[in-house]
Write an enzyme that holds these catalytic residues in place. Structure first.
Site, PDB file in Angstrom:
ATOM      1  N   CYS A   1     -18.785 -21.827   0.128  1.00  0.00           N
ATOM      2  CA  CYS A   1     -18.036 -20.871   0.945  1.00  0.00           C
ATOM      3  C   CYS A   1     -17.352 -19.891  -0.014  1.00  0.00           C
ATOM      4  CB  CYS A   1     -17.035 -21.602   1.817  1.00  0.00           C
ATOM      5  SG  CYS A   1     -17.856 -22.811   2.880  1.00  0.00           S
TER       6      CYS A   1
ATOM      7  N   GLU B   1      -8.062 -33.916  -6.298  1.00  0.00           N
ATOM      8  CA  GLU B   1      -6.689 -33.623  -5.926  1.00  0.00           C
ATOM      9  C   GLU B   1      -6.375 -34.143  -4.535  1.00  0.00           C
ATOM     10  OE1 GLU B   1      -5.809 -29.807  -8.750  1.00  0.00           O
ATOM     11  OE2 GLU B   1      -6.791 -29.433  -6.853  1.00  0.00           O
TER      12      GLU B   1
ATOM     13  N   CYS C   1      -3.440 -34.792   2.676  1.00  0.00           N
ATOM     14  CA  CYS C   1      -4.710 -34.075   2.654  1.00  0.00           C
ATOM     15  C   CYS C   1      -5.569 -34.724   1.579  1.00  0.00           C
ATOM     16  CB  CYS C   1      -4.441 -32.610   2.336  1.00  0.00           C
ATOM     17  SG  CYS C   1      -5.930 -31.626   2.215  1.00  0.00           S
TER      18      CYS C   1
ATOM     19  N   CYS D   1     -13.495 -20.092  -0.950  1.00  0.00           N
ATOM     20  CA  CYS D   1     -12.922 -21.415  -1.256  1.00  0.00           C
ATOM     21  C   CYS D   1     -13.048 -21.729  -2.740  1.00  0.00           C
ATOM     22  CB  CYS D   1     -13.648 -22.478  -0.432  1.00  0.00           C
ATOM     23  SG  CYS D   1     -13.179 -24.162  -0.859  1.00  0.00           S
TER      24      CYS D   1
ATOM     25  N   CYS E   1     -18.346 -29.600  -4.302  1.00  0.00           N
ATOM     26  CA  CYS E   1     -18.919 -29.439  -2.968  1.00  0.00           C
ATOM     27  C   CYS E   1     -20.305 -28.836  -3.121  1.00  0.00           C
ATOM     28  CB  CYS E   1     -18.024 -28.505  -2.140  1.00  0.00           C
ATOM     29  SG  CYS E   1     -18.475 -28.428  -0.398  1.00  0.00           S
TER      30      CYS E   1
ATOM     31  N   CYS F   1      -4.335 -24.909   0.964  1.00  0.00           N
ATOM     32  CA  CYS F   1      -5.747 -25.006   1.390  1.00  0.00           C
ATOM     33  C   CYS F   1      -6.639 -24.151   0.528  1.00  0.00           C
ATOM     34  CB  CYS F   1      -5.947 -24.413   2.775  1.00  0.00           C
ATOM     35  SG  CYS F   1      -5.154 -25.252   4.059  1.00  0.00           S
TER      36      CYS F   1
HETATM   37  N1  SAH Z   1     -15.165 -28.872   3.531  1.00  0.00           N
HETATM   38  C1  SAH Z   1     -14.376 -28.986   4.688  1.00  0.00           C
HETATM   39  C2  SAH Z   1     -12.975 -29.457   4.431  1.00  0.00           C
HETATM   40  C3  SAH Z   1     -12.231 -28.886   3.229  1.00  0.00           C
HETATM   41  S1  SAH Z   1     -11.640 -27.253   3.309  1.00  0.00           S
HETATM   42  C4  SAH Z   1     -14.366 -27.680   5.438  1.00  0.00           C
HETATM   43  O1  SAH Z   1     -14.851 -26.698   4.919  1.00  0.00           O
HETATM   44  O2  SAH Z   1     -13.916 -27.679   6.580  1.00  0.00           O
HETATM   45  C5  SAH Z   1     -10.218 -27.303   4.350  1.00  0.00           C
HETATM   46  C6  SAH Z   1      -9.913 -25.967   5.028  1.00  0.00           C
HETATM   47  O3  SAH Z   1      -9.371 -25.005   4.108  1.00  0.00           O
HETATM   48  C7  SAH Z   1     -11.160 -25.330   5.610  1.00  0.00           C
HETATM   49  O4  SAH Z   1     -10.927 -24.771   6.862  1.00  0.00           O
HETATM   50  C8  SAH Z   1     -11.432 -24.251   4.607  1.00  0.00           C
HETATM   51  O5  SAH Z   1     -12.253 -23.281   5.173  1.00  0.00           O
HETATM   52  C9  SAH Z   1     -10.042 -23.776   4.266  1.00  0.00           C
HETATM   53  N2  SAH Z   1      -9.986 -22.996   3.038  1.00  0.00           N
HETATM   54  C10 SAH Z   1     -10.808 -23.045   1.989  1.00  0.00           C
HETATM   55  N3  SAH Z   1     -10.430 -22.154   1.042  1.00  0.00           N
HETATM   56  C11 SAH Z   1      -9.345 -21.522   1.521  1.00  0.00           C
HETATM   57  C12 SAH Z   1      -8.472 -20.522   0.975  1.00  0.00           C
HETATM   58  N4  SAH Z   1      -8.649 -20.031  -0.231  1.00  0.00           N
HETATM   59  N5  SAH Z   1      -7.433 -20.117   1.740  1.00  0.00           N
HETATM   60  C13 SAH Z   1      -7.216 -20.655   2.949  1.00  0.00           C
HETATM   61  N6  SAH Z   1      -7.995 -21.624   3.493  1.00  0.00           N
HETATM   62  C14 SAH Z   1      -9.045 -22.051   2.788  1.00  0.00           C
HETATM   63 FE1  SF4 Z   2     -16.947 -26.946   0.621  1.00  0.00          FE
HETATM   64 FE2  SF4 Z   2     -14.822 -25.328   0.434  1.00  0.00          FE
HETATM   65 FE3  SF4 Z   2     -16.823 -24.725   2.089  1.00  0.00          FE
HETATM   66 FE4  SF4 Z   2     -15.195 -26.773   2.678  1.00  0.00          FE
HETATM   67  S1  SF4 Z   2     -14.603 -24.614   2.557  1.00  0.00           S
HETATM   68  S2  SF4 Z   2     -17.445 -26.744   2.792  1.00  0.00           S
HETATM   69  S3  SF4 Z   2     -14.794 -27.555   0.577  1.00  0.00           S
HETATM   70  S4  SF4 Z   2     -16.969 -24.849  -0.157  1.00  0.00           S
END
Ligand code: SAH
Ligand code: SF4
Length: 394
Positions: A139, A115, A128, A142, A135, A371
């Protein structure tokens, strides 16, 4: 199998070149393109100039057909067409949110989908982009983290997302002209889509070099932000080899909580991460590091957290701004968004301490483009809510 059935391929890397087919010229670095041209018969003396010319046609003016490259001889154009293709990911679907955010689903080699989100704002527009399908990290807040890594994107697929969006925005300058720096619809890139960009370092770097090249997409390095969850050993390289701005998925102020939210913290903890940021060669007041902080109800959103966050940043003397992200919910997510009051109270403490603390407005929520809501349709390893909670130690 119906056309819409999920594709269940195993982890694999797709070679740039199919055994007999033409090579994709998109995504090559300048030296790689020079070598490829020489290998296919271009005289060595001419190769460098030809690279510059082809580069401009493809990246500056958005041309997709060698036949249109009118400053090259007809014979050379025909040769190029025989040996190379200009290929970018294919748009499978495009959704436009009520707030103007556009979410694209693009298909890459192997049938995988990623996406891409375009966010229009006053006087600028941010794309973006994704760096991986899925991944390796997990996290717990996420959506992408619930999907296993399928594969890294190639540099062509990474820069191809930018080219695809410029096609859709109809924003290629007329051949021979430069794109104006201001007033561009696509003026900024954030590596905040699916995947951890620092676990696909070389391809991300090569693609961003094209985005920054004065004969390429021509975006200033200050308009590109790479977000990482904290791959400490790659942070210095990001400054040296890419030179873009940095955002860190910080999200917690104690190792105990960060271990649960951003499990890579068990490998490189908060203090190791902050030390790497303090050493980030480009850090200065004009180029602050963005601390991303997702606001999770009852998990990391107390006033004590806000104070701890400030003392950590001060202790390591990092020029920083703190971007508060209201949690975007997704089906089965084990968290809730903090209340507006909590988020504002947190922001006020940070602001009073002298740091910028913008609250990120969720964009494109109605189309699941915000995000952390991104997740490819090719996913096959959906984890249950229970599994996520167990892994997060909730
Ligand atoms: N993997 C990288 C970049 C992708 S995530 C990283 O983790 O930084 C981009 C941003 O969105 C990151 O700060 C991540 O922590 C945040 N993010 C992920 N899931 C989210 C959610 N459900 N709500 C708000 N922010 C989120
Ligand atoms: Fe991967 Fe999501 Fe963690 Fe970013 S926030 S490192 S995309 S699992």
């Amino acid at each position: 199998m119906s056309a819409n059935a999920p594709i269940t391929q195993d982890v694999m890397t797709i070679p740039r070149k199919l055994p007999e087919g033409p090579t994709n010229i998109v995504g090559m670095t300048r030296p790689q393109m020079r070598e490829a041209l020489i290998a296919s018969g271009t005289p060595e003396k001419q190769a460098k100039m030809r690279v510059g010319q082809i580069w401009q046609w493809i990246y500056q003016w958005g041309v997709r057909d060698f036949a249109e490259m009118t400053n090259l001889s007809k014979a050379f154009r025909a040769e190029l067409a025989e040996k190379f293709v200009i290929e970018i990911p294919e748009v499978v679907s495009r959704q436009v949110s009520s707030d103007g955010t556009r979410k694209y689903l693009v298909r890459i080699a192997g049938g995988h989908e990623v996406e891409v989100v375009y966010i229009p704002e006053e006087g600028r527009g941010t794309l973006c982009i994704s760096s991986q399908v899925g991944c390796t990290l997990t996290c717990s807040f996420c959506h992408t983290g619930t999907q296993k890594l399928v594969r890294n994107l190639t540099s062509a697929e990474i820069i191809g997302q930018v080219m695809m969006a410029r096609d859709d925005l109809d924003e290629w300058p007329t051949p021979g002209k430069r794109a104006p720096d201001e007033s561009r619809l696509l003026s900024n890139i954030v590596l905040m889509g699916m995947g951890e960009p620092l676990y696909n370092f070389d391809n991300v770097r090569d693609a961003m070099k094209i985005a920054m090249d004065p004969e390429g997409i021509q975006l200033s390095r200050r308009r590109i932000t790479l977000s990482t969850s904290g791959v400490v050993p790659e942070i210095a390289r990001t400054a040296d080899e890419i030179g873009c701005l940095l955002a860190i998925s910080f999200h917690a102020t104690t190792d105990e909580t960060r271990d649960k939210l951003v499990p890579i913290n068990k490998r490189w903890n908060i203090r190791e991460l902050l030390q790497a940021l303090a050493d980030y060669p480009r850090v200065s007041n004009s180029e602050r590091i963005t601390f991303e902080y997702v606001m999770l109800d009852g998990v990391n959103d107390t006033k004590a957290d806000a104070h701890r966050l400030i003392s950590l940043i001060r202790e390591f003397n990092i020029p920083a701004k703190i971007n508060l992200i209201p949690f975007n919910e997704w089906p089965g997510a084990p968290y809730k968004r903090s209340s507006g009051n909590r988020i504002h109270a947190f922001a006020d403490i940070i602001h009073e301490a002298g740091f910028a603390s913008p609250i990120r407005t969720p964009r494109g929520e109605d189309i699941m483009a915000a995000c952390g809501q991104l997740k490819s349709a090719t996913e096959r390893a959906r984890k249950s809510r229970k599994q996520i909670e167990a892994e997060a130690g909730l």
